[in-house]
Design a protein around this motif. Structure first.
Motif, PDB file in Angstrom:
ATOM      1  N   LEU A 295     -41.794  21.806  40.473  1.00  0.00           N
ATOM      2  CA  LEU A 295     -41.132  22.331  41.782  1.00  0.00           C
ATOM      3  C   LEU A 295     -42.502  21.688  43.090  1.00  0.00           C
ATOM      4  O   LEU A 295     -42.799  22.630  43.343  1.00  0.00           O
ATOM      5  CB  LEU A 295     -40.461  23.432  42.057  1.00  0.00           C
ATOM      6  N   LEU A 296     -42.329  20.673  43.794  1.00  0.00           N
ATOM      7  CA  LEU A 296     -43.028  20.036  44.510  1.00  0.00           C
ATOM      8  C   LEU A 296     -42.431  20.687  46.004  1.00  0.00           C
ATOM      9  O   LEU A 296     -43.042  21.247  46.926  1.00  0.00           O
ATOM     10  CB  LEU A 296     -43.463  18.635  44.711  1.00  0.00           C
ATOM     11  N   PRO A 310     -35.359  21.678  56.605  1.00  0.00           N
ATOM     12  CA  PRO A 310     -36.323  21.001  56.531  1.00  0.00           C
ATOM     13  C   PRO A 310     -37.494  21.231  55.469  1.00  0.00           C
ATOM     14  O   PRO A 310     -36.047  21.269  53.684  1.00  0.00           O
ATOM     15  CB  PRO A 310     -37.173  23.186  57.238  1.00  0.00           C
ATOM     16  N   ASN A 311     -38.526  20.582  55.030  1.00  0.00           N
ATOM     17  CA  ASN A 311     -38.605  20.777  52.860  1.00  0.00           C
ATOM     18  C   ASN A 311     -39.063  21.943  53.250  1.00  0.00           C
ATOM     19  O   ASN A 311     -40.193  22.796  54.182  1.00  0.00           O
ATOM     20  CB  ASN A 311     -40.009  19.855  53.082  1.00  0.00           C
ATOM     21  N   TYR A 312     -38.729  22.473  51.854  1.00  0.00           N
ATOM     22  CA  TYR A 312     -38.973  24.190  51.951  1.00  0.00           C
ATOM     23  C   TYR A 312     -40.302  23.841  50.770  1.00  0.00           C
ATOM     24  O   TYR A 312     -40.354  22.930  48.906  1.00  0.00           O
ATOM     25  CB  TYR A 312     -38.178  25.119  51.170  1.00  0.00           C
ATOM     26  N   GLU A 313     -41.601  24.118  50.892  1.00  0.00           N
ATOM     27  CA  GLU A 313     -42.675  23.093  49.866  1.00  0.00           C
ATOM     28  C   GLU A 313     -43.863  24.387  49.590  1.00  0.00           C
ATOM     29  O   GLU A 313     -44.010  26.100  50.742  1.00  0.00           O
ATOM     30  CB  GLU A 313     -43.573  22.277  50.328  1.00  0.00           C
ATOM     31  N   TRP A 314     -44.475  24.597  48.253  1.00  0.00           N
ATOM     32  CA  TRP A 314     -44.873  25.845  47.623  1.00  0.00           C
ATOM     33  C   TRP A 314     -46.498  25.486  48.406  1.00  0.00           C
ATOM     34  O   TRP A 314     -47.219  24.277  47.631  1.00  0.00           O
ATOM     35  CB  TRP A 314     -44.792  25.779  46.428  1.00  0.00           C
ATOM     36  N   ASP A 357     -46.446   9.998  45.229  1.00  0.00           N
ATOM     37  CA  ASP A 357     -45.746  10.294  46.686  1.00  0.00           C
ATOM     38  C   ASP A 357     -46.535   9.832  48.195  1.00  0.00           C
ATOM     39  O   ASP A 357     -47.858  10.324  47.253  1.00  0.00           O
ATOM     40  CB  ASP A 357     -45.331  11.879  46.304  1.00  0.00           C
ATOM     41  N   ALA A 358     -46.179   9.418  49.529  1.00  0.00           N
ATOM     42  CA  ALA A 358     -47.047   9.085  50.191  1.00  0.00           C
ATOM     43  C   ALA A 358     -47.652  10.599  50.698  1.00  0.00           C
ATOM     44  O   ALA A 358     -48.843   9.874  51.213  1.00  0.00           O
ATOM     45  CB  ALA A 358     -46.503   8.350  50.815  1.00  0.00           C
ATOM     46  N   THR A 359     -46.862  11.901  49.830  1.00  0.00           N
ATOM     47  CA  THR A 359     -47.690  12.917  51.784  1.00  0.00           C
ATOM     48  C   THR A 359     -48.872  13.199  50.378  1.00  0.00           C
ATOM     49  O   THR A 359     -49.598  13.298  51.221  1.00  0.00           O
ATOM     50  CB  THR A 359     -46.236  13.515  51.523  1.00  0.00           C
ATOM     51  N   THR A 360     -48.439  13.469  49.243  1.00  0.00           N
ATOM     52  CA  THR A 360     -49.472  13.992  47.689  1.00  0.00           C
ATOM     53  C   THR A 360     -49.845  13.428  47.401  1.00  0.00           C
ATOM     54  O   THR A 360     -51.446  14.220  46.563  1.00  0.00           O
ATOM     55  CB  THR A 360     -48.295  15.267  47.449  1.00  0.00           C
ATOM     56  N   ASP A 381     -38.207  17.422  44.375  1.00  0.00           N
ATOM     57  CA  ASP A 381     -38.919  15.802  44.129  1.00  0.00           C
ATOM     58  C   ASP A 381     -40.438  16.979  43.195  1.00  0.00           C
ATOM     59  O   ASP A 381     -40.141  18.595  43.191  1.00  0.00           O
ATOM     60  CB  ASP A 381     -39.730  15.374  45.367  1.00  0.00           C
ATOM     61  N   ILE A 382     -40.469  16.419  41.767  1.00  0.00           N
ATOM     62  CA  ILE A 382     -40.682  17.126  40.811  1.00  0.00           C
ATOM     63  C   ILE A 382     -42.698  16.248  40.799  1.00  0.00           C
ATOM     64  O   ILE A 382     -42.630  15.208  41.102  1.00  0.00           O
ATOM     65  CB  ILE A 382     -40.236  16.565  40.158  1.00  0.00           C
ATOM     66  N   ASP A 383     -43.255  16.827  40.396  1.00  0.00           N
ATOM     67  CA  ASP A 383     -45.041  17.111  40.379  1.00  0.00           C
ATOM     68  C   ASP A 383     -45.009  16.663  38.294  1.00  0.00           C
ATOM     69  O   ASP A 383     -44.762  17.514  37.817  1.00  0.00           O
ATOM     70  CB  ASP A 383     -45.961  17.857  40.919  1.00  0.00           C
TER      71      ASP A 383
END
Length: 387
Positions: A295-296, A310-314, A357-360, A381-383
């Motif tokens: 889970l990204l 917001p985006n909730y990111e690890w 993914d453009a961000t990561t 979003d899934i890695d």
């Protein structure tokens, strides 16, 4: 001056639908006095080789190949043909290759002319190609994908077959960089244009799998046979190909099982996230990342695709809220309409196609589910590297 005795070698093309040899590519070789056999290919790219000598070599190899193939039980033969020679043809004059076919007694339907480059006068090339096609000969474009600026010329010739550029194909099959997606896109374009794909240079099972994934109709390479002076029986590699194809199918079934497992995990995760939203949506209360290491991020949109959370990111070993994408509208993303089509009381989990993914800069998939009677869209979003 060219030294050595010209002779054609033949490398089989395997029909992926049957595993049988469907045809051969004729390749130019030279036999030296000491018995060594060497490729004549480098001569055609060496500017020091006189053009007249090259033309004579080309015609000799072509004539010998056609004479040898005439006694072959069936299939087709592909012959390389350079626009350099086509550029020397006189308008409205008989085409030497068609005259040669008639002289030898081979049906044009058994021949594929492989255009090896697309430089020169495209109008003249298109006119000659039209005459070849009217005679029954099929047209292939070699090294498709190597010259991106030549795409308009490829389309202008309306080929029957596209042969993927060998270097690009191998890079794509290795899984390095973006070339895999690029080659898949080329193959999809070819399919929609009604072209068959040839994947040459197939030397490993991994490369064969990628060729099959791209929908290649024919494969060619050392995995099945090297170029040889003689032809092989039609079924010479059928058993080998069948076993490799079965392995490919098994690997795809394993991928499907993995995807089914992921869908089950997503269903579970969406249930937890829905409950998390209803109890305050605090980042520290999100499900444990160890349970969903792929889970990204997760975020919420309204029914029109505008992000309202917001985006909730690890990050840094904890869930963090990133408000930078609030009010961004994602309805332009292809997956949005996939999910929209499933909206309603029985909305189900939808997975997008793979993308970068453009961000990561990671390869990802996006999954979504409509909630609150389709008023809100919950997205994750899934890695893919973590699956």
């Amino acid at each position: 001056m060219i030294t050595g005795q010209p002779l054609p070698y033949f490398q089989p093309l395997i029909d992926t639908a049957t595993g049988r040899i469907a045809g051969y590519e004729a390749l130019a070789r030279l036999r030296h006095d000491d018995g060594r056999i060497v490729s004549a290919g480098p001569l055609f790219t060496d500017p020091r080789t006189p053009a007249h000598d090259l033309l004579e070599l080309d015609r000799t190899i072509r004539k010998l190949a056609l004479e040898r193939f005439r006694d072959n039980p069936g299939g087709f033969l592909t012959l390389n043909i350079s626009p350099q020679w086509i550029g020397q043809l006189q308008p409205n004059k008989p085409l030497p290759s068609l005259q040669l076919l008639a002289e030898i007694g081979l049906a044009p339907e058994q021949i594929v002319f492989e255009i090896t480059e697309l430089q020169g006068d495209i109008d003249q090339l298109r006119e000659v190609v039209k005459r070849y096609r009217e005679a029954g000969i099929r047209i292939a474009i070699d090294d498709f994908g190597a010259g991106y600026s030549m795409l308009d010329r490829v389309l202008a010739l309306e080929p029957d077959i596209l042969k993927l550029d060998i270097q690009l194909f191998r890079q794509a099959a290795s899984g390095n960089g973006n070339s895999g997606d690029f080659v898949r896109a080329l193959a999809l374009m070819a399919e929609k244009s009604g072209c068959w794909i040839i994947a040459e240079g197939v030397e490993t099972e991994q490369e064969l799998h990628f060729a099959l994934e791209c929908g290649a109709r024919y494969v060619q390479g050392y995995l099945f046979a090297k170029p040889e002076e003689n032809f092989l029986p039609e079924r010479a590699v059928e058993a080998q190909f069948s076993a490799l194809r079965d392995h490919y199918v098994s690997s795809k079934l394993a991928e499907r099982a993995q995807l089914a497992k992921l869908r089950a995990q997503l269903t579970e995760l969406f249930g937890l996230l829905n409950n998390w939203l209803s109890t305050g949506a605090r980042p520290e209360d999100l499900p444990a990342h160890a349970n969903y290491p792929w889970l990204l991020r997760c975020f919420l949109c309204d029914a029109h695709g505008t992000q309202i959370s917001p985006n909730y990111e690890w990050q840094q070993e904890r869930w963090q809220a990133d408000p930078h994408y609030l009010d961004h509208n994602w309805s332009w993303r292809p997956y949005f309409y996939q999910i929209l089509a499933e909206a309603g009381e029985d909305s189900r989990v939808i997975l997008s196609n793979r993308y970068r993914d453009a961000t990561t800069n990671q390869y990802c998939m996006t999954s979504g589910l409509f909630i609150d009677n389709s008023r809100h869209l919950l997205l994750v979003d899934i890695d893919l590297d973590a699956i």
